[in-house]
Design a protein around this motif. Structure first.
Motif, PDB file in Angstrom:
ATOM      1  N   TRP A   1      16.930  12.205  20.202  1.00 39.98           N
ATOM      2  CA  TRP A   1      15.499  12.542  20.132  1.00 39.98           C
ATOM      3  C   TRP A   1      15.152  13.147  18.783  1.00 39.98           C
ATOM      4  O   TRP A   1      14.134  12.815  18.189  1.00 39.98           O
ATOM      5  N   ASN A   2      16.011  14.014  18.272  1.00 39.11           N
ATOM      6  CA  ASN A   2      15.735  14.680  17.005  1.00 39.11           C
ATOM      7  C   ASN A   2      15.815  13.720  15.825  1.00 39.11           C
ATOM      8  O   ASN A   2      15.249  13.997  14.760  1.00 39.11           O
ATOM      9  N   ARG A   3      16.512  12.616  15.990  1.00 41.03           N
ATOM     10  CA  ARG A   3      16.571  11.628  14.909  1.00 41.03           C
ATOM     11  C   ARG A   3      15.287  10.820  14.805  1.00 41.03           C
ATOM     12  O   ARG A   3      15.037  10.176  13.780  1.00 41.03           O
ATOM     13  N   ARG A   4      14.479  10.850  15.844  1.00 45.47           N
ATOM     14  CA  ARG A   4      13.195  10.149  15.799  1.00 45.47           C
ATOM     15  C   ARG A   4      12.200  10.965  14.984  1.00 45.47           C
ATOM     16  O   ARG A   4      12.288  12.184  14.887  1.00 45.47           O
ATOM     17  N   SER A   5      11.251  10.301  14.392  1.00 46.50           N
ATOM     18  CA  SER A   5      10.266  11.004  13.568  1.00 46.50           C
ATOM     19  C   SER A   5       9.380  11.878  14.445  1.00 46.50           C
ATOM     20  O   SER A   5       9.237  11.635  15.661  1.00 46.50           O
ATOM     21  N   PHE A   6       8.783  12.888  13.814  1.00 46.53           N
ATOM     22  CA  PHE A   6       7.858  13.729  14.562  1.00 46.53           C
ATOM     23  C   PHE A   6       6.707  12.881  15.104  1.00 46.53           C
ATOM     24  O   PHE A   6       6.238  13.108  16.220  1.00 46.53           O
ATOM     25  N   ARG A   7       6.278  11.900  14.348  1.00 48.29           N
ATOM     26  CA  ARG A   7       5.171  11.048  14.802  1.00 48.29           C
ATOM     27  C   ARG A   7       5.529  10.325  16.089  1.00 48.29           C
ATOM     28  O   ARG A   7       4.698  10.197  16.992  1.00 48.29           O
ATOM     29  N   ASP A   8       6.775   9.857  16.207  1.00 42.45           N
ATOM     30  CA  ASP A   8       7.210   9.201  17.442  1.00 42.45           C
ATOM     31  C   ASP A   8       7.198  10.173  18.607  1.00 42.45           C
ATOM     32  O   ASP A   8       6.768   9.837  19.716  1.00 42.45           O
ATOM     33  N   ARG A   9       7.688  11.373  18.377  1.00 47.92           N
ATOM     34  CA  ARG A   9       7.708  12.372  19.451  1.00 47.92           C
ATOM     35  C   ARG A   9       6.279  12.738  19.862  1.00 47.92           C
ATOM     36  O   ARG A   9       5.986  12.897  21.048  1.00 47.92           O
ATOM     37  N   ALA A  10       5.404  12.863  18.866  1.00 45.98           N
ATOM     38  CA  ALA A  10       4.010  13.213  19.155  1.00 45.98           C
ATOM     39  C   ALA A  10       3.313  12.115  19.953  1.00 45.98           C
ATOM     40  O   ALA A  10       2.457  12.404  20.803  1.00 45.98           O
ATOM     41  N   ALA A  11       3.679  10.862  19.707  1.00 43.16           N
ATOM     42  CA  ALA A  11       3.063   9.757  20.439  1.00 43.16           C
ATOM     43  C   ALA A  11       3.357   9.858  21.936  1.00 43.16           C
ATOM     44  O   ALA A  11       2.500   9.553  22.780  1.00 43.16           O
ATOM     45  N   VAL A  12       4.557  10.300  22.268  1.00 42.15           N
ATOM     46  CA  VAL A  12       4.911  10.488  23.677  1.00 42.15           C
ATOM     47  C   VAL A  12       4.063  11.592  24.292  1.00 42.15           C
ATOM     48  O   VAL A  12       3.530  11.455  25.405  1.00 42.15           O
ATOM     49  N   VAL A  13       3.923  12.691  23.583  1.00 36.45           N
ATOM     50  CA  VAL A  13       3.145  13.818  24.103  1.00 36.45           C
ATOM     51  C   VAL A  13       1.671  13.436  24.266  1.00 36.45           C
ATOM     52  O   VAL A  13       1.028  13.815  25.260  1.00 36.45           O
ATOM     53  N   LEU A  14       1.125  12.691  23.327  1.00 36.95           N
ATOM     54  CA  LEU A  14      -0.275  12.275  23.439  1.00 36.95           C
ATOM     55  C   LEU A  14      -0.470  11.279  24.576  1.00 36.95           C
ATOM     56  O   LEU A  14      -1.508  11.289  25.256  1.00 36.95           O
ATOM     57  N   ALA A  15       0.522  10.409  24.804  1.00 40.88           N
ATOM     58  CA  ALA A  15       0.444   9.503  25.946  1.00 40.88           C
ATOM     59  C   ALA A  15       0.487  10.298  27.252  1.00 40.88           C
ATOM     60  O   ALA A  15      -0.230   9.978  28.216  1.00 40.88           O
ATOM     61  N   PHE A  16       1.317  11.329  27.296  1.00 38.30           N
ATOM     62  CA  PHE A  16       1.360  12.221  28.457  1.00 38.30           C
ATOM     63  C   PHE A  16       0.009  12.897  28.661  1.00 38.30           C
ATOM     64  O   PHE A  16      -0.494  12.989  29.788  1.00 38.30           O
ATOM     65  N   HIS A  17      -0.589  13.375  27.571  1.00 36.54           N
ATOM     66  CA  HIS A  17      -1.922  13.977  27.609  1.00 36.54           C
ATOM     67  C   HIS A  17      -2.905  13.047  28.315  1.00 36.54           C
ATOM     68  O   HIS A  17      -3.649  13.454  29.215  1.00 36.54           O
ATOM     69  N   ASP A  18      -2.904  11.792  27.934  1.00 35.27           N
ATOM     70  CA  ASP A  18      -3.857  10.844  28.511  1.00 35.27           C
ATOM     71  C   ASP A  18      -3.550  10.577  29.983  1.00 35.27           C
ATOM     72  O   ASP A  18      -4.468  10.435  30.804  1.00 35.27           O
TER      73      ASP A  18
END
Length: 535
Positions: free
Chosen positions: A81-98
């Motif tokens: 997970w940490n090897r993924r970019s912050f943008r990738d991690r943020a995309a998951v959180v924003l999808a969760f938000h929706d």
């Protein structure tokens, strides 16, 4: 106390089932299957629904060995997970938000079924987590960005302060805000690149498990966030023994134990603990607004929130007028149990909470306090419903004076000067939230600086500071340590790492120079830097 009845407000002698119709046995099985435990585990825990005192659903419990295994699984997941970019991690959180905004009705149903709060109070958890998810997904990378700092020899030493994940973060969240405090703390930990193991409170486990399901649908790797359930003395202790950082929200007594255990392992801890929060009404305050604000901060969530007002300090010149306005506003609250927005104040969460509220009020009454309104349970509206209660004449002989009630009970105290108000506000060992009502906001800011409290709200009860996601939230004294929200709310899940690159000459005297000469030359440079006011 005025109560508003409607067709879906429950009444004695029998309570209709509080279980939401969509929560079938299949749904419960799907959610509880997400509890991390070994295949041969067979123990379960069953909470009691506040609305009808019926069993909620059996939830499998984890063992200490399960906790250790969950941490190792999360640790392996965190590496990828940490090897993924912050943008990738943020995309998951924003999808969760929706997703949780789209399915909020079901989430709110679960919160109400397990915890008993009014629907608007449950919706406020949705609001808070939405703001947290959006904020950290958008600016978390900025909070964690490497920062260039001055090196030992300017121009020759290049230094950066970087942030690296802790590894696996343990989160022990309470029952009073199962979505906000359970998920709101996990989001920044995940965005910072950590794995997470959460201990769900046994009273509200389904809410957190449903949130975990939504996060998985949003794209979060399966192994990264694990949920364990069970008695705190077993799995809470096991969690602290395994993780790299612990976040705890709960009582001060338990927080001390958590802090001691974390200290022995030399891991960091964030502890949001109890409060006995003051609200100050100065003589120039708008009394109607102050009374309404006091009611909101005192009785929201049925008074079961760490930042809610318990001590109301009122200037003697306006005491009687404010008291009248406060009693009127309190008696205007709608009390009951519904799965819609027709009531303002719902149930207490457990028979233990009801017993504490009853004990505090009856102890105060027996020692001479006056009940201005409320002061009784309402079994006609629900088995754990208690009227919002306002007391006066409270003194140090009464339990309610210094101990946290954590229910819909407040006490009035008169004062004569700002200095006296500050002294009263600072009494006791807590320091979580405070409120000042006045037209003189400059004076209020001066008073705020003298009040020992992690947050001070001016012309608001509690929500203004708690809802300001960019501002840190936490306590002083026995109210805990560490902060959630803002930069500290995500940086606490990382370690600061200094990366220094030396270019050209090495530090220290060259081989061709005598040490004495190097020392004398460097001393001259230090004096020059001082004269030039170099920082």
């Amino acid at each position: 106390m005025t109560s508003t009845a409607s067709s879906n407000v429950t009444h004695l002698p029998t309570y209709p089932s509080a279980r939401p119709a969509w929560v079938t046995d299949e749904v419960v099985a799907r959610l509880t299957d997400r509890v991390f435990r070994s295949p041969d585990g067979d123990e379960s825990i069953v909470a009691t629904a506040p609305y009808d005192l019926a069993p909620i659903a059996p939830v499998p419990t984890s063992s200490a060995a399960d906790v250790a295994a969950a941490v190792e699984v999360a640790r392996l997941g965190a590496a990828a997970w940490n090897r993924r970019s912050f943008r990738d991690r943020a995309a998951v959180v924003l999808a969760f938000h929706d997703l949780f905004l789209a399915e909020q009705d079901q989430l709110i149903d679960l919160i109400q079924w397990e915890m008993g709060k009014a629907r608007f109070s449950a919706w406020q958890e949705i609001l808070q987590v939405a703001n947290i998810a959006r904020h950290y997904a958008r600016v978390g990378e900025k909070y964690l960005a490497p920062k260039s700092v001055r090196g030992a020899i300017p121009g020759l030493t290049k230094v950066a302060e970087t942030r690296v994940p802790k590894g696996v973060v343990g989160i022990i969240s309470p029952w009073n805000y199962p979505f906000y405090l359970g998920v709101g703390d996990a989001i920044p930990a995940l965005l910072a690149g950590n794995g997470v193991v959460s201990k769900a409170d046994s009273q509200t486990a389904l809410t957190l498990l449903f949130a975990r399901e939504l996060m998985g649908r949003a794209g979060l790797p399966t192994d990264l966030w694990q949920i364990v359930v069970g008695r705190g003395s077993v799995i809470g202790t096991a969690l602290i023994d395994q993780v790299d950082y612990i976040g705890f929200t709960g009582s001060t007594a338990t927080g001390r134990t958590v802090g001691e255990q974390a200290g022995r392992r030399l891991i960091g801890a964030s502890l949001e603990l109890g409060g006995k929060n003051p609200l100050i009404v100065r003589p120039d305050a708008d009394l109607t607004k102050a009374a309404e604000g006091c009611v909101a901060s005192s009785f929201a969530n049925t008074g079961q929130m760490c930042i809610h007002t318990e001590r109301v300090l009122v200037h003697a010149d306006v005491y009687d007028a404010f008291k009248a306005a406060l009693v009127k506003a309190t008696e205007g609250l709608r009390l009951g149990q519904t799965y819609d927005y027709t009531v303002d104040i719902g149930s207490l969460a457990s028979e233990a909470q009801l017993a504490t509220v009853v004990d505090h009020v009856e102890n105060a009454r027996a020692h001479g306090a006056t009940v201005l309104t409320g002061g009784r349970a309402r079994p006609d509206l629900g088995p754990l419903v208690y009227e919002p209660t306002v007391l006066e004449g409270v003194d140090a002989s009464m339990t309610v004076c210094a101990e946290e009630t954590f229910g819909p009970v407040i006490s009035l105290y008169p004062f004569s000067t700002d200095a006296e108000a500050i002294e009263l506000a600072n009494r006791g060992s807590y320091g979580l939230s405070a409120s000042i009502w006045t037209k003189d906001t400059h004076r209020a800011r001066l008073m705020a600086a003298a009040i020992r409290s992690g947050s001070v709200n001016i012309n608001d009860g509690a929500a203004a500071a708690a809802g300001s996601i960019e501002a840190p939230m936490g306590g002083m004294g026995d109210s805990g340590l560490g902060r959630r929200h803002g930069a500290e709310g995500i940086r606490k899940y990382t370690e600061a790492q200094t990366v220094a690159e030396q270019r050209g000459m090495a530090l220290g005297p060259p081989a061709s120079m005598a040490v004495e000469k190097f020392v004398a030359m460097t001393n001259g440079q230090l004096k020059l830097l001082r004269k030039l006011r170099v920082r």
